[in-house]
Design an enzyme around this catalytic site. Structure first.
Site, mmCIF file in Angstrom:
data_model
loop_
_atom_site.group_PDB
_atom_site.id
_atom_site.type_symbol
_atom_site.label_atom_id
_atom_site.label_comp_id
_atom_site.label_asym_id
_atom_site.label_seq_id
_atom_site.Cartn_x
_atom_site.Cartn_y
_atom_site.Cartn_z
ATOM 1 N N HIS A 306 0.847 -1.183 0.000
ATOM 2 C CA HIS A 306 0.000 0.000 0.000
ATOM 3 C C HIS A 306 0.882 1.232 0.000
ATOM 4 O O HIS A 306 1.935 1.238 0.645
ATOM 5 C CB HIS A 306 -0.924 0.010 1.232
ATOM 6 N N ASP A 363 -8.034 -5.307 0.054
ATOM 7 C CA ASP A 363 -8.608 -6.153 -0.984
ATOM 8 C C ASP A 363 -8.045 -7.554 -1.035
ATOM 9 O O ASP A 363 -8.428 -8.344 -1.885
ATOM 10 C CB ASP A 363 -8.502 -5.444 -2.333
HETATM 11 N N1 ACO Z 1 4.234 -7.680 -4.911
HETATM 12 C C1 ACO Z 1 5.592 -7.680 -5.070
HETATM 13 N N2 ACO Z 1 6.382 -6.592 -4.903
HETATM 14 C C2 ACO Z 1 5.768 -5.446 -4.563
HETATM 15 C C3 ACO Z 1 4.374 -5.371 -4.373
HETATM 16 C C4 ACO Z 1 3.600 -6.543 -4.554
HETATM 17 N N3 ACO Z 1 2.280 -6.505 -4.394
HETATM 18 N N4 ACO Z 1 4.024 -4.099 -4.040
HETATM 19 C C5 ACO Z 1 5.180 -3.402 -4.031
HETATM 20 N N5 ACO Z 1 6.240 -4.214 -4.338
HETATM 21 C C6 ACO Z 1 7.656 -3.843 -4.344
HETATM 22 C C7 ACO Z 1 8.012 -3.039 -5.579
HETATM 23 O O1 ACO Z 1 8.419 -3.871 -6.642
HETATM 24 C C8 ACO Z 1 9.125 -2.163 -5.044
HETATM 25 O O2 ACO Z 1 10.285 -2.963 -4.949
HETATM 26 P P1 ACO Z 1 11.762 -2.295 -5.175
HETATM 27 O O3 ACO Z 1 11.901 -1.274 -4.084
HETATM 28 O O4 ACO Z 1 12.700 -3.452 -5.070
HETATM 29 O O5 ACO Z 1 11.723 -1.683 -6.544
HETATM 30 C C9 ACO Z 1 8.688 -1.852 -3.615
HETATM 31 O O6 ACO Z 1 7.868 -2.974 -3.238
HETATM 32 C C10 ACO Z 1 7.882 -0.564 -3.471
HETATM 33 O O7 ACO Z 1 6.778 -0.620 -4.373
HETATM 34 P P2 ACO Z 1 6.145 0.607 -5.135
HETATM 35 O O8 ACO Z 1 5.441 0.128 -6.349
HETATM 36 O O9 ACO Z 1 7.208 1.666 -5.334
HETATM 37 O O10 ACO Z 1 5.143 1.153 -4.041
HETATM 38 P P3 ACO Z 1 3.925 2.111 -4.320
HETATM 39 O O11 ACO Z 1 3.641 2.775 -3.042
HETATM 40 O O12 ACO Z 1 4.211 2.956 -5.496
HETATM 41 O O13 ACO Z 1 2.748 1.106 -4.745
HETATM 42 C C11 ACO Z 1 0.909 -0.372 -4.681
HETATM 43 C C12 ACO Z 1 1.731 0.685 -3.925
HETATM 44 C C13 ACO Z 1 0.504 0.147 -6.060
HETATM 45 C C14 ACO Z 1 -0.352 -0.667 -3.885
HETATM 46 C C15 ACO Z 1 1.772 -1.667 -4.824
HETATM 47 O O14 ACO Z 1 2.132 -2.152 -3.547
HETATM 48 C C16 ACO Z 1 1.077 -2.749 -5.630
HETATM 49 O O15 ACO Z 1 1.193 -2.760 -6.870
HETATM 50 N N6 ACO Z 1 0.336 -3.698 -4.960
HETATM 51 C C17 ACO Z 1 -0.411 -4.715 -5.669
HETATM 52 C C18 ACO Z 1 -1.738 -4.154 -6.183
HETATM 53 C C19 ACO Z 1 -2.720 -3.871 -5.058
HETATM 54 O O16 ACO Z 1 -2.953 -4.689 -4.197
HETATM 55 N N7 ACO Z 1 -3.344 -2.679 -5.117
HETATM 56 C C20 ACO Z 1 -4.385 -2.280 -4.176
HETATM 57 C C21 ACO Z 1 -3.921 -1.157 -3.304
HETATM 58 S S1 ACO Z 1 -5.118 -0.829 -2.050
HETATM 59 C C22 ACO Z 1 -6.354 -0.024 -2.834
HETATM 60 O O17 ACO Z 1 -6.186 0.683 -3.796
HETATM 61 C C23 ACO Z 1 -7.636 -0.203 -2.300
#
Ligand code: ACO
Length: 421
Positions: A306, A363
């Site tokens: 998140h 979710d």
């Molecule tokens: N699975 C694997 N790796 C992940 C995940 C995941 N679900 N989420 C983040 N990471 C990793 C990224 O690859 C990144 O790694 P790095 O530092 O080695 O490059 C690090 O964690 C940080 O991730 P970001 O994408 O920079 O974090 P951001 O805050 O931009 O994204 C997000 C948050 C979009 C929710 C992300 O965690 C994600 O894509 N999750 C999966 C989709 C999801 O569940 N979305 C629902 C969010 S809640 C909502 O909207 C109700």
């Protein structure tokens, strides 16, 4: 004297005031940054940018706190109905009995849409994604209710708000009925707001329908858990569209589109598709964990991570408990729930997820409950939209009342410099 932050650039010093929130959150007020220094800030994804001040929702991602107008999400889920939360978000306080009755009456009166909306619905193929249909129908409401775009009048604003709270569940349920090839249901105004959603979605023409309390309670909780989440992607979209003085329905229609994506509201559909894929593949969660950690693989563990919560998502805790309870009460044994639990346990003990502070979000478990309630996967994000509606409305109304300027970020241009043909 109020605190200030100093910025040094080209041997000159500039001062910027700090802005302080009611929960002691601090931000640098850079309104005069460009005029003083000629500089702008660069912050992709707005990870460090506060776009507004707001009195609606307080969120502390480090401590896992979520409060609406001061009330904790745990308190709200336990003690009140979704409609009460909607009133709280939009009007600022918990409704009195009289206010709640009035709201219910107003909603009941408005629980009808123009029959010609069916023509728009009819023109969609059954294969259309429900979120695309919902966004179009919400936008279509403008044509049938043109006064909803007058944002200057308080009365018109309340009327538009009530209209949308009343009509949006009809649009959402009609979307479901369309893709399932079922006849459209009208509202039953003798039911409560949430019972009526269940009625419009599930009532079949050849059978009696009485919404089960288990289903209604579960829906009520899910809707409350999704009701608002401060400046997330879809809410920021609603505020920014509204800042151009577009009306409420146009702004919310844009919010529905923003919510659709898999990184936001679409994650609930993504989670179930992922869990089904793991099951089809023989249930090897470790294989999918490895894929999620592999930087050469675009696969992410859906429902994990998140932008703001870096400890735990309080909504996820409530929903996990609720998933166990609802499945138990409905007598459902869903193997997908076990896969989800193993996946969660492995991720919570894996250094990749620990180091990046990745925890289950709201979710991760919501789809499992929707499935148990008989809601098809492609409708999950529509259910999220039904819950988020009061949040979008409250944020839009606050933005209008604060007379916020049009949202218009700047950029750093990195294209070609001047050239000739
Ligand atoms: N699975 C694997 N790796 C992940 C995940 C995941 N679900 N989420 C983040 N990471 C990793 C990224 O690859 C990144 O790694 P790095 O530092 O080695 O490059 C690090 O964690 C940080 O991730 P970001 O994408 O920079 O974090 P951001 O805050 O931009 O994204 C997000 C948050 C979009 C929710 C992300 O965690 C994600 O894509 N999750 C999966 C989709 C999801 O569940 N979305 C629902 C969010 S809640 C909502 O909207 C109700």
């Amino acid at each position: 004297m109020s605190e200030k932050v100093k910025l040094k650039y080209k041997n000159k010093e500039f001062e910027f005031p700090l802005i302080m929130g009611s929960e002691n959150e601090k931000g640098i007020d850079i309104k005069t940054l460009r005029s003083q220094t000629g500089l702008i800030t660069y912050d992709p994804g707005y990870k460090n940018t506060g776009s507004c001040t707001s009195q609606i929702t307080f969120l502390n991602g480090e401590e896992g706190i979520l409060r609406h107008r001061g009330y904790s999400i745990e308190d709200l889920c336990k003690n009140v109905s979704f409609l009460e939360v909607a009133f709280l978000l939009i009007f600022g306080n918990m409704p009195t009995e009289k206010e709640l009755n009035l709201l219910n009456d107003e909603i009941r009166k408005d629980s009808l849409v123009d029959e010609d909306l069916k023509l728009i619905l009819k023109s969609f193929p059954k294969s259309a994604h429900p979120m695309g249909i919902l966004s179009s129908l919400t936008s279509g409401l403008i044509a049938f209710n043109p006064s909803s775009v007058d944002i200057e009048s308080e009365d018109d604003m309340r009327e538009a708000i009530i209209m949308l709270i009343a009509k949006f569940p009809i649009l959402a349920s009609w979307t479901h009925r369309k893709v399932k090839g079922l006849p459209l249901n009208y509202a039953n105004t003798s039911l409560s707001y949430v019972e009526n959603i269940a009625h419009m979605m599930f009532k079949l023409p050849h059978q009696d329908f009485k919404p089960s309390p288990v289903v209604v309670n579960a829906l009520n909780k899910l809707l409350i858990l999704h009701a608002d989440h401060e400046q997330n992607c879809s809410t920021s979209t609603v505020r920014i569209v509204g800042s151009s003085e577009a009306g409420l329905f146009a702004s919310v229609s844009a919010g529905v589109s923003a919510l659709w994506g898999r990184l936001h509201g679409g994650a609930n559909q993504g989670v179930i598709e992922m869990l089904k894929a793991i099951k089809r593949d023989g249930g090897d969660t470790k294989k999918f964990m490895a894929r999620a950690k592999d930087k050469n693989d675009s696969f992410r563990l859906m429902g994990f991570g998140h932008r703001v919560y870096k400890n735990f998502d309080p909504r996820a805790r409530i929903i996990k408990k609720s998933a166990d309870q609802v499945l138990g009460e409905l007598g459902i044994n869903d193997p997908i729930l076990n896969i989800a639990k193993s996946l969660e346990e492995e991720a919570l003990n894996d250094s990749y997820f620990i180091d990046r502070k990745l925890y289950p979000n709201v979710d991760f478990y919501s789809g499992i409950i929707y499935r148990a309630l008989g809601i098809p996967t492609e409708m999950f994000t529509v259910m999220f939209a039904l819950g988020r509606l009061p949040g979008w409305i409250a944020q839009w109304a606050e933005m209008r009342k604060n007379k916020e300027p049009i949202g218009r970020p700047r950029q750093i241009y990195t294209g070609n410099t001047k050239r000739t043909i």
